[in-house]
Design an enzyme around this catalytic site. Structure first.
Site, PDB file in Angstrom:
ATOM      1  CG  HIS A  28      -1.969   1.048   1.229  1.00 30.39           C
ATOM      2  ND1 HIS A  28      -1.952   2.117   2.101  1.00 30.39           N
ATOM      3  CD2 HIS A  28      -3.066   1.235   0.451  1.00 30.39           C
ATOM      4  CE1 HIS A  28      -2.983   2.899   1.883  1.00 30.39           C
ATOM      5  NE2 HIS A  28      -3.683   2.395   0.881  1.00 30.39           N
ATOM      6  CE1 TYR A  61      -9.817  10.297  -4.093  1.00 32.28           C
ATOM      7  CE2 TYR A  61      -8.004   9.009  -3.167  1.00 32.28           C
ATOM      8  CZ  TYR A  61      -9.299   9.085  -3.647  1.00 32.28           C
ATOM      9  OH  TYR A  61     -10.075   7.961  -3.675  1.00 32.28           O
ATOM     10  NE  ARG A 157     -11.072  10.827   3.655  1.00 30.77           N
ATOM     11  CZ  ARG A 157     -11.137   9.587   3.186  1.00 30.77           C
ATOM     12  NH1 ARG A 157     -12.279   8.943   3.124  1.00 30.77           N
ATOM     13  NH2 ARG A 157     -10.037   8.953   2.800  1.00 30.77           N
ATOM     14  CG  HIS A 185      -5.890   9.868   0.207  1.00 32.46           C
ATOM     15  ND1 HIS A 185      -4.706   9.401  -0.334  1.00 32.46           N
ATOM     16  CD2 HIS A 185      -6.670   8.771   0.400  1.00 32.46           C
ATOM     17  CE1 HIS A 185      -4.772   8.089  -0.478  1.00 32.46           C
ATOM     18  NE2 HIS A 185      -5.946   7.675  -0.039  1.00 32.46           N
TER      19      HIS A 185
END
Length: 278
Positions: A28, A61, A157, A185
């Site tokens: 990730h 984003y 968020r 993000h």
């Protein structure tokens, strides 16, 4: 993952060597390492970000990214790529915070340091910005810090499993969520450290999957100019009173109302801030 497979095939067809993810762990991290010959020597450049190289999400984003030639960071990132290319099974890292190898212990140690400072009568503060806060152990560390007098400010968020503002438990924790035109993000972690502040930025939320089941990379921010820029952005977000909701134990999560007619819509204020940078 179908899109990844399609692009992987295209890269291979054009001569690139493609390594796919491990079967039991997701990669990730948002990282890039460039090795380049300069004046007869190899110099490395590292990119560590909070968002993907994605043509669509880059337009909607809000993310941060660091591009650096710092030797400590590039050496650690080299270790991560050696793991991804199956050259080694475990990286030797000294500067980066990398899941699933050292994230828990590094973040815990940073929180424990704030607790120690508070117990010794020093100022102790933590500011966290992330998508989601779910990991039980990290939340427990934050509760402990709050009970010891550490002031904790969180901007999250997405979903937040921490309950703030509970007397004798989490009364020193304040949480807000910003939902605006662009999707927040970025993940940023700022620790007061008795005035010698430490800041980190990267791909990992404080969720169990991000700490235990994914390869995530979080970098310290060592350059003072970059440090101050990200801190300024954090402080603007903390002041948001237009698109920020206050997370509370009653779960009403009401929008913050501007006081004294001073409205701060952080995404617009950050745009103006960045536009006016030297």
């Amino acid at each position: 993952e179908k899109n990844n497979l399609n692009w992987g095939s295209k890269f291979q067809e054009n001569g690139a060597k493609v390594y796919y993810s491990f079967s039991d762990i997701k990669v990730h991290s948002k990282i890039l390492l460039i090795s380049r010959k300069e004046s007869g020597n190899i110099r490395k450049y590292a990119y560590i970000g909070t968002g993907n190289f994605n043509a669509k999400t880059s337009k909607i984003y809000c993310d941060h990214a660091l591009f650096t030639a710092n030797d400590k960071i590039t050496e650690d990132l080299s270790q991560i790529f050696k793991v991804l290319m199956r050259e080694i099974s475990k990286p030797k890292i000294s500067t980066l915070i990398v899941s699933p190898y050292n994230s828990r212990q590094k973040f815990k140690a940073l929180i424990e340091n704030e607790i120690k400072n508070s117990e010794n009568g020093r100022e102790a503060k933590i500011i966290l910005k992330m998508n989601s806060l779910e990991d039980k152990k990290m939340i427990s560390h934050l509760y402990k810090a709050s009970s010891k007098g550490v002031k904790i400010r969180i901007i999250v968020r997405g979903f937040c499993c921490l309950v703030p503002d509970v007397l004798n438990f989490s009364e020193n924790i304040e949480v807000t969520s910003i939902l605006d035109r662009y999707l927040e993000h970025d993940r940023v972690f700022l620790f007061h450290n008795n005035g010698d502040e430490k800041m980190f930025m990267g791909s990992a939320d404080w969720m169990r999957r991000n700490l235990d089941d994914r390869i995530e990379v979080v970098t310290p921010i060592l350059d003072k100019k970059v440090f101050n820029e990200i801190k300024d952005i954090l402080e603007i977000q903390i002041l948001d009173n237009v698109k920020a909701r206050k997370i509370n134990k009653e779960r009403t999560n009401d929008y913050i109302i501007a006081q004294n007619d001073k409205s701060v819509r952080s995404q617009y204020e950050i745009y103006n801030y960045l536009k006016n940078l030297d």
